[in-house]
Design a protein around this motif. Structure first.
Motif: not given
Length: 411
Positions: A160-164, A197-199, A186-187, A210-213
């Protein structure tokens, strides 16, 4: 004086031009067939050409026009055309400036610069070799998308970096099913929590899964296996991170892992300077600036590379832009009451500014025209201007730049 520049990305180009315009013999060495480096050939240039129509679609959606369509093939064509045109323009610009271009692989052996197994006599060297990627078979990378001649309806983005963020947003707006995996909770967690949090909320709102953590155990052409054994499938798997500094052939220069430079961009070898992503700057505009600084210091100007207040931008809609450090007295302004935002139905955004010792030290925005707003704040930071003096600035009305003066009135 004779100077050799290795790499034709932004740092190499601007270093070459700065040296050439001051009357010195410059040899630019590039291993690719075309000039421009990762930015022009695969990264920021083709990607921004592809993102631009999606920005226009997003703005049309705000006024209820949701029936306008654009294909992936059309976007790829725009990306490729912009890349080829700018690369050719660089070629002409260097030629007009008297820079000699040699295509080949350069290396340093016992202090001698070698290109295509031939030694080149040179007084100074500027290393602007950028970064490279270790590739996994079957996996699509950010630099592949403008040239990917393959149709798909679903994609898994790993990272989830800039490219993602940019390509995840673009592909979702094109109607693709997008899954994004990131090991953070979070992203963009390195940003202020309001922006992060907003993004994250925004991506969930537009339908990105989203699959976070979560961390990835294994990647295949159409499948990703997570650390808990869960299997996710899609038409393609796309990795957005993992670039490393290109130091092959220049291992004699001290590095860890990026080439180590002092504040004047001189390396551990006295007649070698370095600039751009190979020293860890990571943006094209920083690389351009660094290329100029390296050139000027070769010529004896003793100019420091000032990292303070350099803006960063993520080109989605609303745009994310940020600069400086978020410390001190931080205040937030929501665009819901900004006249220009109301007229264009862009009231979901916000700007957050941090002030310390009567100076702006940082700002982050998630809003339309965030790039321009943060760029102006960047200038205020780099010029070390006090908040009291900024209050004499008169912004056009109605404009998004007004958000700065509106917010500072609250300091």
């Amino acid at each position: 004086m004779k100077i050799s520049v290795v790499g034709s990305g932004p740092a190499g180009i601007y270093s070459s031009l700065e040296l050439a315009k001051r009357g010195h013999k410059v040899i630019l060495i590039e291993k690719e067939d075309r000039l421009g480096g990762t930015c022009v050939l695969y990264g920021c240039i083709p990607s921004k050409a592809m993102l631009n129509p999606i920005h226009l679609l997003a703005e049309m959606e705000k006024i209820g026009k949701k029936d306008i369509k654009i294909s992936m093939e059309e976007l790829r064509k725009l990306g490729q055309e912009s890349s080829f045109r700018i690369s050719k323009g660089i070629e002409y610009m260097l030629e007009d400036s008297g820079v000699e271009v040699i295509h080949g692989t350069a290396s340093l052996r016992s202090g001698m610069l070698n290109v295509n197994n031939e030694s080149i006599q040179t007084d100074y060297i500027v290393l602007a070799t950028g970064t490279y990627r270790e590739r996994i078979k079957g996996i699509i990378y950010s630099e592949d998308l403008p040239y990917l001649n393959k149709d798909f309806n679903s994609v898994i983005l790993v990272g989830g970096d800039v490219g993602g963020i940019e390509f995840g947003w673009m592909l979702r707006k094109l109607g693709k099913e997008v899954i994004l995996i990131d090991k953070q909770s979070t992203l963009l967690p390195y940003l202020d929590k309001d922006v992060s949090n907003a993004i994250t909320t925004y991506f969930e709102k537009i339908g990105i899964k989203l699959y976070l953590n979560r961390t990835v155990k294994e990647m295949k052409e159409n499948e990703v296996i997570l650390d808990n054994g869960e299997r996710l499938t899609a038409d393609i798997v796309y990795m957005t991170f993992g670039r490393k500094p290109s130091i092959s052939g220049f291992e004699e220069v001290k590095h860890d892992p990026f080439i180590i430079v002092d504040e004047y961009l001189r390396t551990s070898v006295s007649n070698i300077f370095a600039a751009g992503d190979v020293i860890g700057t990571h943006t094209a505009h920083e690389a351009m600036y660094a290329g100029k600084i390296a050139a000027m210091n070769i010529l004896g100007y003793k100019k420091k590379f000032n990292k303070n207040g350099i803006p960063k931008v993520i080109y989605i809609h609303p745009t994310i832009a940020y600069v400086g450090k978020m410390e001190g007295n931080c205040i937030k302004y929501n665009l819901a009451s900004l006249p220009r935002a109301v007229t264009e139905k862009e009231t979901d955004g916000f700007l957050k500014i941090c002030v310390k010792d009567d100076k702006i030290v940082g700002a982050q925005a998630f809003m339309k025209d965030a790039e321009e707003v943060i760029s102006l704040i960047s200038l205020l930071i780099r010029l070390n201007i006090k908040v009291g003096d900024i209050k004499d600035f008169v912004a056009p009305h109605p404009s998004y730049i007004e958000v700065i003066t509106e917010l500072l009135d609250k300091v």
